[in-house]
Write a protein that holds these residues in place. Structure first.
Motif, PDB file in Angstrom:
ATOM      1  N   ALA A  17      -3.568 -19.501   7.048  1.00 20.81           N
ATOM      2  CA  ALA A  17      -3.121 -18.706   5.894  1.00 20.81           C
ATOM      3  C   ALA A  17      -4.208 -18.527   4.833  1.00 20.81           C
ATOM      4  O   ALA A  17      -4.506 -17.396   4.432  1.00 20.81           O
ATOM      5  N   PRO A  18      -4.840 -19.620   4.332  1.00 16.89           N
ATOM      6  CA  PRO A  18      -5.874 -19.421   3.297  1.00 16.89           C
ATOM      7  C   PRO A  18      -7.095 -18.666   3.805  1.00 16.89           C
ATOM      8  O   PRO A  18      -7.691 -17.878   3.065  1.00 16.89           O
ATOM      9  N   VAL A  19      -7.469 -18.905   5.078  1.00 16.09           N
ATOM     10  CA  VAL A  19      -8.631 -18.188   5.643  1.00 16.09           C
ATOM     11  C   VAL A  19      -8.333 -16.690   5.710  1.00 16.09           C
ATOM     12  O   VAL A  19      -9.160 -15.852   5.316  1.00 16.09           O
ATOM     13  N   ALA A  20      -7.145 -16.344   6.218  1.00 11.80           N
ATOM     14  CA  ALA A  20      -6.753 -14.934   6.326  1.00 11.80           C
ATOM     15  C   ALA A  20      -6.656 -14.298   4.946  1.00 11.80           C
ATOM     16  O   ALA A  20      -7.104 -13.159   4.750  1.00 11.80           O
ATOM     17  N   TRP A  21      -6.077 -15.013   3.995  1.00 10.82           N
ATOM     18  CA  TRP A  21      -5.949 -14.461   2.631  1.00 10.82           C
ATOM     19  C   TRP A  21      -7.318 -14.181   2.043  1.00 10.82           C
ATOM     20  O   TRP A  21      -7.547 -13.096   1.484  1.00 10.82           O
ATOM     21  N   PHE A  22      -8.250 -15.133   2.157  1.00  6.14           N
ATOM     22  CA  PHE A  22      -9.588 -14.959   1.576  1.00  6.14           C
ATOM     23  C   PHE A  22     -10.307 -13.760   2.197  1.00  6.14           C
ATOM     24  O   PHE A  22     -10.866 -12.917   1.494  1.00  6.14           O
ATOM     25  N   ALA A  23     -10.289 -13.673   3.545  1.00  4.00           N
ATOM     26  CA  ALA A  23     -11.007 -12.595   4.244  1.00  4.00           C
ATOM     27  C   ALA A  23     -10.418 -11.231   3.913  1.00  4.00           C
ATOM     28  O   ALA A  23     -11.150 -10.274   3.626  1.00  4.00           O
ATOM     29  N   MET A  24      -9.097 -11.117   3.933  1.00  4.34           N
ATOM     30  CA  MET A  24      -8.467  -9.819   3.719  1.00  4.34           C
ATOM     31  C   MET A  24      -8.489  -9.413   2.249  1.00  4.34           C
ATOM     32  O   MET A  24      -8.564  -8.221   1.922  1.00  4.34           O
ATOM     33  N   ASP A  25      -8.424 -10.385   1.339  1.00  2.00           N
ATOM     34  CA  ASP A  25      -8.547 -10.052  -0.083  1.00  2.00           C
ATOM     35  C   ASP A  25      -9.927  -9.471  -0.369  1.00  2.00           C
ATOM     36  O   ASP A  25     -10.053  -8.506  -1.142  1.00  2.00           O
ATOM     37  N   LYS A  26     -10.942 -10.023   0.265  1.00  2.00           N
ATOM     38  CA  LYS A  26     -12.301  -9.485   0.100  1.00  2.00           C
ATOM     39  C   LYS A  26     -12.389  -8.066   0.638  1.00  2.00           C
ATOM     40  O   LYS A  26     -13.021  -7.194   0.042  1.00  2.00           O
ATOM     41  N   TRP A  27     -11.735  -7.809   1.779  1.00  2.00           N
ATOM     42  CA  TRP A  27     -11.734  -6.448   2.356  1.00  2.00           C
ATOM     43  C   TRP A  27     -11.017  -5.471   1.428  1.00  2.00           C
ATOM     44  O   TRP A  27     -11.488  -4.351   1.217  1.00  2.00           O
ATOM     45  N   LEU A  28      -9.917  -5.886   0.840  1.00  2.00           N
ATOM     46  CA  LEU A  28      -9.145  -4.996  -0.043  1.00  2.00           C
ATOM     47  C   LEU A  28      -9.921  -4.631  -1.305  1.00  2.00           C
ATOM     48  O   LEU A  28      -9.665  -3.579  -1.904  1.00  2.00           O
ATOM     49  N   GLN A  29     -10.865  -5.480  -1.706  1.00  2.00           N
ATOM     50  CA  GLN A  29     -11.629  -5.192  -2.916  1.00  2.00           C
ATOM     51  C   GLN A  29     -12.536  -3.963  -2.761  1.00  2.00           C
ATOM     52  O   GLN A  29     -13.078  -3.470  -3.748  1.00  2.00           O
ATOM     53  N   GLU A  30     -12.685  -3.476  -1.517  1.00  2.00           N
ATOM     54  CA  GLU A  30     -13.489  -2.270  -1.313  1.00  2.00           C
ATOM     55  C   GLU A  30     -12.801  -1.027  -1.879  1.00  2.00           C
ATOM     56  O   GLU A  30     -13.435   0.012  -2.054  1.00  2.00           O
ATOM     57  N   PHE A  31     -11.495  -1.116  -2.155  1.00  2.00           N
ATOM     58  CA  PHE A  31     -10.729   0.048  -2.590  1.00  2.00           C
ATOM     59  C   PHE A  31     -10.345  -0.081  -4.058  1.00  2.00           C
ATOM     60  O   PHE A  31     -10.018  -1.178  -4.533  1.00  2.00           O
ATOM     61  N   ALA A  32     -10.387   1.043  -4.748  1.00  2.00           N
ATOM     62  CA  ALA A  32      -9.981   1.038  -6.157  1.00  2.00           C
ATOM     63  C   ALA A  32      -8.498   0.754  -6.292  1.00  2.00           C
ATOM     64  O   ALA A  32      -8.056   0.168  -7.274  1.00  2.00           O
ATOM     65  N   TYR A  33      -7.702   1.193  -5.306  1.00  2.00           N
ATOM     66  CA  TYR A  33      -6.262   0.959  -5.304  1.00  2.00           C
ATOM     67  C   TYR A  33      -5.883   0.293  -3.984  1.00  2.00           C
ATOM     68  O   TYR A  33      -6.254   0.781  -2.914  1.00  2.00           O
ATOM     69  N   HIS A  34      -5.169  -0.809  -4.079  1.00  2.00           N
ATOM     70  CA  HIS A  34      -4.804  -1.520  -2.852  1.00  2.00           C
ATOM     71  C   HIS A  34      -3.530  -2.316  -3.055  1.00  2.00           C
ATOM     72  O   HIS A  34      -3.048  -2.507  -4.181  1.00  2.00           O
ATOM     73  N   ILE A  35      -2.979  -2.799  -1.950  1.00  2.00           N
ATOM     74  CA  ILE A  35      -1.757  -3.600  -2.003  1.00  2.00           C
ATOM     75  C   ILE A  35      -2.084  -4.998  -2.525  1.00  2.00           C
ATOM     76  O   ILE A  35      -3.248  -5.416  -2.553  1.00  2.00           O
ATOM     77  N   SER A  36      -1.049  -5.722  -2.917  1.00  2.00           N
ATOM     78  CA  SER A  36      -1.173  -7.145  -3.219  1.00  2.00           C
ATOM     79  C   SER A  36      -0.718  -7.917  -1.986  1.00  2.00           C
ATOM     80  O   SER A  36       0.250  -7.535  -1.330  1.00  2.00           O
ATOM     81  N   ILE A  37      -1.426  -8.987  -1.690  1.00  2.00           N
ATOM     82  CA  ILE A  37      -1.064  -9.791  -0.522  1.00  2.00           C
ATOM     83  C   ILE A  37       0.060 -10.742  -0.936  1.00  2.00           C
ATOM     84  O   ILE A  37      -0.183 -11.720  -1.652  1.00  2.00           O
TER      85      ILE A  37
END
Length: 783
Positions: free
Chosen positions: A724-744
């Motif tokens: 869970a924490p590994v997936a959250w960290f990796a995907m949160d970093k990916w989402l930061q590429e977008f100005a608008y994104h979902i919340s995990i």
């Protein structure tokens, strides 16, 4: 000796067919997925590197109020004059063109104008024609192979003529192979720059019409050396223009264009290298999962072979020989798996274009670097999957193995196997969470918070008689609403600087200009927050009264839409008064923030029709629209696009990623299920007598299934805590590429763990029910 090892290994594997099949299937699937991913990664990281001077070639870009991949046509001749040692090429991509060949007409999505240096700077595979002279003269064209086949159905087309947009007759002077998938260039044919040279504005530095400028620098001269001379170059050629609007020219490396996320307004959208490295990480995860399967099954299988090893040792076998024997079995399994994986890859590659939107030549499999990767994977797999089981089996004590057999009670092996199962399920859940998050973000891209209605709305060119077309569309019973404009909300072609010294904003910012009719806001359900909507009035006042969006008034320092009504600002030097404020809507991709927007009535710029169709009989309505449009524009070819399809193209690279995640996560889960199935099968064999005794003592079938499931449920839960924490960290970093994104949110992780438990439950239940249904008398006799 080695031959003998392989012969014994073959016999052993044939004696344990289910064990061999599960291992071969898991390894073959893992290797095939791994090879495909590395081919995709190689393709992505190799963007535009096939040009021989790629490392010395740059695109000249502009950083004014925004990052722009285009520069004015005025820059090229000035650059050639001031930097004669550099090779310079002008390139001008165009979207949407009508090609006529005899009586046949074809709509082309993208073509381009290019000067004679373009084919010298960039390397294309020429099927016919002379690369050095093909684009020298006006009214000449170079076709790609697929365009040549489409227009003429054969390769003997040199000297033949095509007509472009009912204006220019172009003589074919060359044919090149279709562009590879790993290039940022997108075109079906190239028209000589001389054909259009006199029709473009090549005098104004800020007249940016979408042209791109490429330069190849001399050897041993850095880009920084040239960039340091650009301020003087700009001052010399456009002193007043550049000083006023602070334009900066930069050199963007050709090999970085595909990965540079600053430049989003281009036909080929960039993607981040982190995403590609993430995909390579998925490949490592998959092969690791396959190896864990092998180790778990091999160590479990070794318990069944304890007596065999004891007899071999009693008869004089050395530990080294036993290790070689097990490694021989592993190598044989890997070789068979590699052969099957190669067959699977070759069969799958033709589908990569439809599934992943990537075209990969099967010959890439045999490139030296790819062969090196594959050999490395094979060697690593043999060592990872074979060495530990070999050490375990060769370490059995012969007396103990012959007297009482080898059990699973030795803590080291048991804990290691459980640890490997935890790692395997952690990988599965990381990939599953990643897939769910990417899928949620894709849904957010396409459907959430875009600020306007896009359902059942189709767009197309207004053609030559916009007013007549409008009336025909209104009269069509299948049409619900009609609007004419310079572009629908998701199309953007017109930008201008705006400022407001009186409101404390002296510096220019960029605003998009939408020129629309009176139906635009209501048809697209763009919400009016204050003031008046766009009306059918062409203002003759010296101060124009226009509608603006929320972002523009916030940029002016106004938060309340009501207080913005009547306020003034400048577009260029033209004074504007705000008459209405609408809610922000997404006119560009969600990779960047919504920009300021001005909406005005101007029938002179109505180039695009938008039609909201009634849900019933859409195909019949579109056929009727095509008929009416074609009657009004007999020399042209009707072409339409649904807005939701257009929006989807903004996220083409992300959709590639989503499809890749879905495909390879599914493969990882399947490999995990195969391993789990094998472990439960071996467990059932090892516990045959125990199951028989339990049944005799009254144990129920559901109780026996739970007995098996309890062995794994806590391992899955531990894996979830790790993943869970590994997936959250990796995907949160990916989402930061977008100005608008979902919340995990927690829902995604809840879905992941429930899905994993269900998949594991189904896998375990099949074999455990089979074991529980065995006749207890037979179970007790079997041992």
């Amino acid at each position: 000796m080695i031959r003998n090892y392989f012969k014994i290994a073959f016999r052993t594997l044939m004696h344990n067919k289910s064990y061999a099949l599960i291992n071969i299937a898991g390894l073959a699937l893992g290797l095939a997925a791994c090879i495909v991913i590395f081919l995709v990664v190689q393709n992505e990281l190799g963007y535009d590197r096939y040009h021989k001077n790629a490392d010395r070639t740059y695109r000249v870009t502009l950083h004014g109020l925004d990052y722009n991949p285009s520069v004015a046509f005025a820059v090229a001749p000035a650059f050639k004059n001031d930097f004669p040692e550099a090779e310079v090429s002008q390139y001008y991509p165009r979207q949407g063109g009508l090609v006529s060949v005899g009586q046949e007409k074809y709509n082309q999505k993208v073509y381009a104008f290019a000067d004679e240096n373009f084919t010298k700077i960039f390397d294309f595979s020429w099927l016919s024609g002379n690369a050095a002279t093909a684009l020298n003269e006006p009214n000449t064209v170079v076709l790609t192979e697929s365009a040549a086949k489409r227009f003429f159905q054969d390769r003997d087309v040199i000297g033949k003529t095509i007509r472009l947009d009912n204006e220019e007759d172009l003589r074919v002077t060359g044919i090149i192979k279709d562009l590879p998938s790993n290039t940022h260039f997108v075109f079906s044919f190239l028209v000589s720059w001389e054909t259009i040279k006199k029709k473009v504005n090549a005098s104004n530095f800020w007249s940016i019409q979408g042209g791109m400028l490429y330069v190849t620098l001399p050897k041993n001269v850095s880009a920084k050396t040239y960039e340091s001379q650009f301020p003087a170059f700009l001052t010399k050629n456009w002193k007043e223009d550049v000083a006023k609007d602070k334009g900066i020219l930069m050199l963007q490396p050709l090999t970085e264009i595909h990965f540079d996320r600053r430049y989003l307004n281009q036909i080929s959208m960039p993607r981040s290298k982190e995403t590609i490295y993430g995909l390579a990480g998925v490949a490592i995860f998959i092969i690791l999962t396959a190896c864990i399967n092998f180790v778990n099954l091999a160590t479990a299988q070794s318990l069944k072979r304890g007596k065999e090893v004891g007899i071999r040792k009693t008869l004089g076998a050395f530990r080294k020989q036993l290790i070689m024997q097990v490694m021989g079995e592993t190598t044989l399994l890997v070789i068979v798996s590699v052969v099957l994986s190669f067959i699977a890859v070759i069969l799958f590659l033709p589908y990569t274009e439809s599934l992943l939107d990537i075209r990969i030549d099967p010959l890439n499999l045999f490139k030296p670097e790819m062969i090196g990767v594959i050999l490395t994977i094979i060697a690593a797999t043999i060592l990872l999957a074979g060495l530990y089981p070999a050490l375990i089996q060769s370490g059995f004590q012969p007396l103990k193995a012959l007297k009482s057999g080898v059990t699973d009670n030795s803590g080291g092996r048991s804990y290691l196997r459980k640890g490997l199962v935890i790692v395997q399920f952690s990988i599965t859940q990381i990939l599953l969470v990643g897939t769910l998050i990417v899928g949620s973000q894709m849904d957010f891209f396409l459907n959430k918070d875009i600020g306007f209605d896009k359902d059942a709305i189709v767009t197309f060119s207004t053609g030559e008689k916009a007013d007549v077309l409008r009336q025909k569309l209104i009269d069509n019973p299948g049409v619900e609403q009609v609007s004419l404009a310079s572009g629908a909300p998701a199309y953007n072609t017109n930008f201008a600087p705006f400022s407001s010294p009186e409101l404390g904003m002296p510096d220019n910012d960029v605003t998009e200009i939408k020129q629309v009719d009176e139906n635009y806001l209501s048809m697209y359900h763009i919400k009016l927050l204050a003031g008046e909507p766009v009306t059918k009035v062409f203002s003759k006042d010296t101060v124009a009264n226009l509608v603006v969006n929320q972002t523009l008034i916030r940029r002016l320092g106004i938060d309340d839409p009501e207080k913005a009504i009547g306020q003034r600002f400048l577009i260029g030097n033209s004074p504007i008064r705000i008459r209405g404020v609408v809610q922000d809507f997404q006119s560009e991709s969600k990779h960047k923030k919504i920009r300021a927007c001005v909406i005005m009535y101007n029938p002179n710029s109505f180039w695009q029709a938008s039609v909201k169709l009634r849900p019933e009989k859409m195909h019949e309505t579109l056929a009727a629209i095509e008929k009416d449009w074609s009657e009004l524009n007999p020399k042209s070819l009707f072409s339409y696009e649904f807005i939701d399809d257009h929006i989807a193209t903004m996220y083409k690279q992300e959709y590639k990623m989503y499809n890749a995640f879905r495909l390879f996560s599914g493969i990882a889960i399947l490999i995990g299920c195969l391993g789990l199935y094998g472990l439960v099968s071996l467990m059932a064999v090892q516990r045959t007598k125990e199951i028989g005794i339990r049944k005799v003592l009254g144990a129920s079938i559901p109780g026996l299934v739970v007995l098996f499931f309890n062995q794994f449920i806590w391992l899955i839960l531990i894996a979830f805590v790790v993943a869970a924490p590994v997936a959250w960290f990796a995907m949160d970093k990916w989402l930061q590429e977008f100005a608008y994104h979902i919340s995990i949110g927690p829902a995604i992780f809840l879905i992941s763990i429930i899905t994993t438990l269900i998949i594991a439950g189904i896998t375990i239940s099949h074999q455990s029910i089979k074991a529980a249904l065995m006749n207890p008398i037979k179970s007790l006799r079997s041992e």
